[in-house]
Design a protein around this motif. Structure first.
Motif, mmCIF file in Angstrom:
data_model
loop_
_atom_site.group_PDB
_atom_site.id
_atom_site.type_symbol
_atom_site.label_atom_id
_atom_site.label_comp_id
_atom_site.label_asym_id
_atom_site.label_seq_id
_atom_site.Cartn_x
_atom_site.Cartn_y
_atom_site.Cartn_z
ATOM 1 N N PRO A 1 0.842 -1.204 0.000
ATOM 2 C CA PRO A 1 0.000 0.000 0.000
ATOM 3 C C PRO A 1 0.874 1.250 0.000
ATOM 4 O O PRO A 1 2.071 1.189 0.271
ATOM 5 N N LEU A 2 0.232 2.369 -0.283
ATOM 6 C CA LEU A 2 0.943 3.640 -0.318
ATOM 7 C C LEU A 2 1.551 3.935 1.051
ATOM 8 O O LEU A 2 0.873 3.827 2.073
ATOM 9 N N ALA A 3 2.847 4.286 1.057
ATOM 10 C CA ALA A 3 3.478 4.640 2.326
ATOM 11 C C ALA A 3 3.022 6.035 2.738
ATOM 12 O O ALA A 3 2.904 6.919 1.900
ATOM 13 N N LEU A 4 2.786 6.232 4.003
ATOM 14 C CA LEU A 4 2.412 7.539 4.547
ATOM 15 C C LEU A 4 1.292 8.202 3.742
ATOM 16 O O LEU A 4 1.482 9.256 3.157
ATOM 17 N N PRO A 5 0.110 7.564 3.636
ATOM 18 C CA PRO A 5 -0.898 8.077 2.698
ATOM 19 C C PRO A 5 -1.378 9.481 3.024
ATOM 20 O O PRO A 5 -1.845 10.193 2.139
ATOM 21 N N ILE A 6 -1.248 9.915 4.271
ATOM 22 C CA ILE A 6 -1.728 11.252 4.605
ATOM 23 C C ILE A 6 -0.785 12.320 4.043
ATOM 24 O O ILE A 6 -1.198 13.435 3.720
ATOM 25 N N VAL A 7 0.496 11.950 3.854
ATOM 26 C CA VAL A 7 1.486 12.935 3.387
ATOM 27 C C VAL A 7 1.165 13.449 1.982
ATOM 28 O O VAL A 7 1.124 14.663 1.761
ATOM 29 N N PRO A 8 0.914 12.554 1.007
ATOM 30 C CA PRO A 8 0.575 13.090 -0.320
ATOM 31 C C PRO A 8 -0.727 13.882 -0.335
ATOM 32 O O PRO A 8 -0.884 14.753 -1.190
ATOM 33 N N VAL A 9 -1.647 13.603 0.594
ATOM 34 C CA VAL A 9 -2.879 14.407 0.633
ATOM 35 C C VAL A 9 -2.536 15.839 1.014
ATOM 36 O O VAL A 9 -2.944 16.803 0.349
ATOM 37 N N ALA A 10 -1.737 15.970 2.058
ATOM 38 C CA ALA A 10 -1.309 17.311 2.464
ATOM 39 C C ALA A 10 -0.504 17.953 1.348
ATOM 40 O O ALA A 10 -0.680 19.135 1.031
#
Lengths: 294, 484
Positions: B96-105
């Motif tokens: 799965p995508l690592a640190l998924p909240i980071v690309p959202v920000a």
């Protein structure tokens, strides 16, 4: 390319090399340039920008003028020209014989056909272009031989190319021309004419202002959008303002109204007339036209 | 290529992990594409009637065109390409995508930066350097967003189970390094308080533009095409050796192009660029060979949809890059430099090559991460044809007009006649812009409907979770975990 690290390393080296070549190198080579001497003149180039012209560069930037206009004149080559100005005490016949006798001089032998060919077509009137070509040594040799016998000539370096022929500049643009520009905006599209020497072509600030307000009032087929937002249209109160533009009837907004340039318009016009890349430099030598007069 | 099914995460779970970041990236990208193309059309209107925006400082050609270019590049192509990279990274690592909240920000920072930068350009705050017009604040936001996305993408690539990297990942990793380095260098030198003196500024800007428009867009476009083409054609990528050759020559030689041949700079700079451009033909040909060998056996059906986008995009990439490199041949540059030709080539690279490829990728990825069919499949198919025809109608007249303009500039013809002569070509090309706007609206509609449907479903799930009795079963709990 098995691991991410090897990909990273290869990319790092490739980009790092071009960074050294195209960023670090030019900054070291050009980044701390100073003014350069103007050939045969005590002055230095470019002049320090002052007053409205400095602010005008920022108006030029803010309006995105560089999207349509370049500030780089291109040149395809140079010609070395020798012009006969006066024969002094000699007659035309003696002069022709003298020139023919000179053609055995080693420096002139390569160009002898051209020089004698031009001489055959000469009708005796001055000024007369004796030679125009690549060979600068032939020109200087011939000039010195003629000077020794009291014949007046003028040796000139003449830049060539379509931009020069079009009158966009006396010579090609060189790195020195941009020394005090910040930002440097050489432009990459000629939807409009080159502006490197617009201040030589159209030195009149009022012409520039009128052209900015209504380009078609000066050039019927102009494709330039008018920059009316740099001008204030207001009612004439008593005496018309001395700063108001003098416009033909069809370009006046309405009766009893006048068009007054804002500070930005005046700055932009001041910047445009300050663009005068027309002095000879070591990098771009040429003989100014004024020096040709005997 | 195949994903290891024995891993604890199925492909679907990996896809879902990208859902929120990709919606943020693609949604903004689709919106900026519509706005950028609209602004470009408005800018071109100045050539239909120069008096149109005489009183409107925001839409004067110099501002509107710069803002439009940046909207298409920074607003649409880059976030869409970055989103696609994130998704392909999860696919190829089977994680799965690592640190998924980071690309959202990061996506929000990025889109905020684009919005601020565009407003600044339209109100006269442009930096004056081509392709680097965004002033300081916008540039900082863009850079921060990019670094965050790069961290997430690199971490995801690091999770891969198999040791060897698939070719697409080479291109992506290089692209991540490339933009971070060139963008920071260009901004630190040019948008700082102490820029270098004189023409060194222009040299840095040319270096940056080349590394962005030629190297970065090629890296991203080729990487994405190398992942999707084999999938669509149902055969493996032809020639990993060729791909390695293309990769190495592209980053080795491509990065040295960019100095215009007639530029008022020391002669060694354009000379180096001319040789580099000659050598840079190698990767472009290698990519053409790979693309041909991979896609040609699948036949030449024009069914619309992602495969058509991808094929046309890769073909455009090869042709537009070759045209771009031709500008560095001294003999050709004497004619086409400083004309509409260069403008047309750049638009082709942006919209026809990278733009088409990422557009196809969005249409392919969205149904997978949303676990849902595209709401307007017909429009999506139609938009492939509209976009492709639009690009050609937009670009080809500019190229022809540019060559004619260049030949006239070298002949003894009054300048007023030359610029009047280009008008016909510019006016024809506006039709292409109109077609592309319609195509981009199809994309926006699809993305928008999907986003709204997803938000409604989320809302319903939330209401259900709130109204459910306390002893909830595991399915409701799982659903609420999916929320951002």
């Amino acid at each position: 390319m098995k691991t991410g690290f090897s990909v990273f390393l290869v990319s790092f080296v490739a980009l790092g090399a071009s960074w050294f070549g195209f960023v670090y190198g030019p900054v070291r080579q050009l980044g701390d340039e100073t003014q350069t001497p103007i050939l045969q003149s005590p002055d230095a180039w470019p002049p320090r920008p002052a007053g409205d012209a400095t602010l005008g560069l920022q108006v030029y930037r803010a309006c995105g003028c560089a999207a349509c206009h370049t500030e780089q004149v291109r040149q395809t080559g140079t010609l070395n020209e020798l012009t006969l100005l006066s024969l002094g005490v000699h007659s035309a016949g003696d002069f022709k014989d003298f020139i023919r006798s000179l053609m055995v001089v080693p420096e002139l032998m390569n160009e002898s056909n051209t020089i004698v060919g031009n001489l055959e077509k000469w009708n005796g009137a001055t000024p007369f272009v004796m030679y125009s070509g690549d060979d600068d040594i032939a020109v200087s040799t011939l000039a010195s031989k003629l000077k020794a016998v009291g014949v007046k000539t003028d040796a000139r370096i003449v830049p060539t190319g379509p931009d020069i022929a079009r009158g966009w500049g006396a010579r090609q643009s060189v790195a020195e021309d941009f020394l005090y520009d910040d930002p440097v905006q050489p432009g990459n599209l000629r939807a409009g004419p080159d502006l490197a020497a617009i201040g030589v072509r159209d030195p009149d600030v009022n012409w520039q202002l009128r052209h900015l307000y209504a380009p078609r009032s000066l050039l019927k087929t102009s494709t330039m959008p008018p920059f009316q937002f740099l001008f204030e249209v207001r009612k004439v109160n008593g005496q018309p303002s001395p700063e108001a533009l003098v416009l033909p009837k069809e370009f006046v907004p309405a009766d009893g109204m006048e068009v007054v340039p804002t500070a930005e318009a005046r700055q932009l016009a001041a910047y445009l007339v300050s663009l005068k890349a027309n002095v000879p430099l070591y990098d771009a030598p040429f003989t100014p036209v004024t020096a040709a007069k005997p | 290529m195949s994903i290891d099914e024995t891993k604890s995460f199925s492909a679907t779970a990996n896809d879902v992990s990208c859902r929120v970041p990709l919606l943020a990236l693609f949604g903004g990208a689709a919106l900026w594409l519509v706005l950028g193309l609209l602004l470009g059309l408005l800018a071109a209107m100045s050539f239909h009637d120069p008096n149109l925006f005489g009183n409107c400082p925001f839409l004067t050609f110099g501002r509107a065109q710069a803002a439009a270019n940046d909207l298409v590049l920074y607003g649409f192509v880059m976030p869409a390409a970055l989103g696609t990279m994130l998704w392909i990274a999860t696919r190829l690592s089977g994680a799965p995508l690592a640190l998924p909240i980071v690309p959202v920000a990061a996506a929000n920072l990025w889109h905020l930066g684009v919005a601020i930068g565009t407003l600044e350009i339209l109100t006269g705050g442009s930096s004056g350097h081509a392709w680097l017009e965004y002033p300081r604040l916008a540039a900082c936001l863009l850079f921060a967003g990019f670094i965050l996305m790069a961290v997430s993408a690199t971490a995801t690539m690091g999770f891969r189970a198999r040791g060897e990297m698939y070719p697409s990942l080479w291109f992506f990793l290089a692209a991540l390094l490339w933009f971070a380095w060139t963008y920071s260098t260009a901004n630190l030198f040019l948008i700082s308080s102490h820029p270098p003196r004189g023409v060194a500024q222009a040299v840095i800007d040319w270096w940056y533009s080349n590394n962005l428009l030629f190297v970065w867009l090629s890296l991203a476009g080729i990487g994405i095409a190398f992942y999707f083409l084999p999938k669509f054609a149902a055969r493996p990528l032809a020639g990993t050796g060729y791909a390695l050759f293309a990769f190495l020559t592209l980053i080795g030689f491509g990065t040295w192009c960019g100095m215009p041949q007639g530029a008022p700079v020391p002669a060694w700079l354009p000379a180096v660029s001319a040789y580099a451009a000659l050598l840079s033909i190698l990767p472009v040909i290698a990519v053409a060979v790979i693309g041909w060998k991979t896609a040609a056996p699948a036949g030449f059906s024009l069914c619309g949809g992602p495969f058509c986008f991808m094929k046309f995009g890769l073909l455009s990439l090869v042709v537009s890059d070759l045209l771009y490199l031709s500008e560095f041949c001294p003999r050709i540059s004497r004619v086409v430099d400083l004309t509409w030709f260069g403008f047309g080539v750049t638009q082709w690279q942006l919209l026809g090559a990278a733009g088409m490829i990422v557009c196809g990728a969005i249409y392919e990825i969205l149904p997978r991460v949303m676990e849902k069919e595209l709401p307007q499949r017909g429009l999506a198919k139609l938009s492939a044809f509209l976009f492709a025809i639009g690009v050609l109608v937009y670009v080809v007249p500019l190229l022809i007009g540019g060559v004619e303009q260049g030949m006239k500039l070298n002949a003894n013809i009054p300048f007023a006649d030359i610029s009047a002569g280009t008008l016909m070509f510019l006016r024809i090309s506006s039709t292409g812009q109109l077609l592309m706007i319609i195509a981009s609206l199809c994309l926006l509609l699809n993305v928008l409907i999907m986003t709204i449907q997803w938000k409604l479903a989320l809302g319903k799930a939330l209401v259900a979770a709130l109204t459910a009795p306390l002893s909830t079963d595991s399915t409701t709990a799982k659903e609420s975990e999916v929320k951002p």
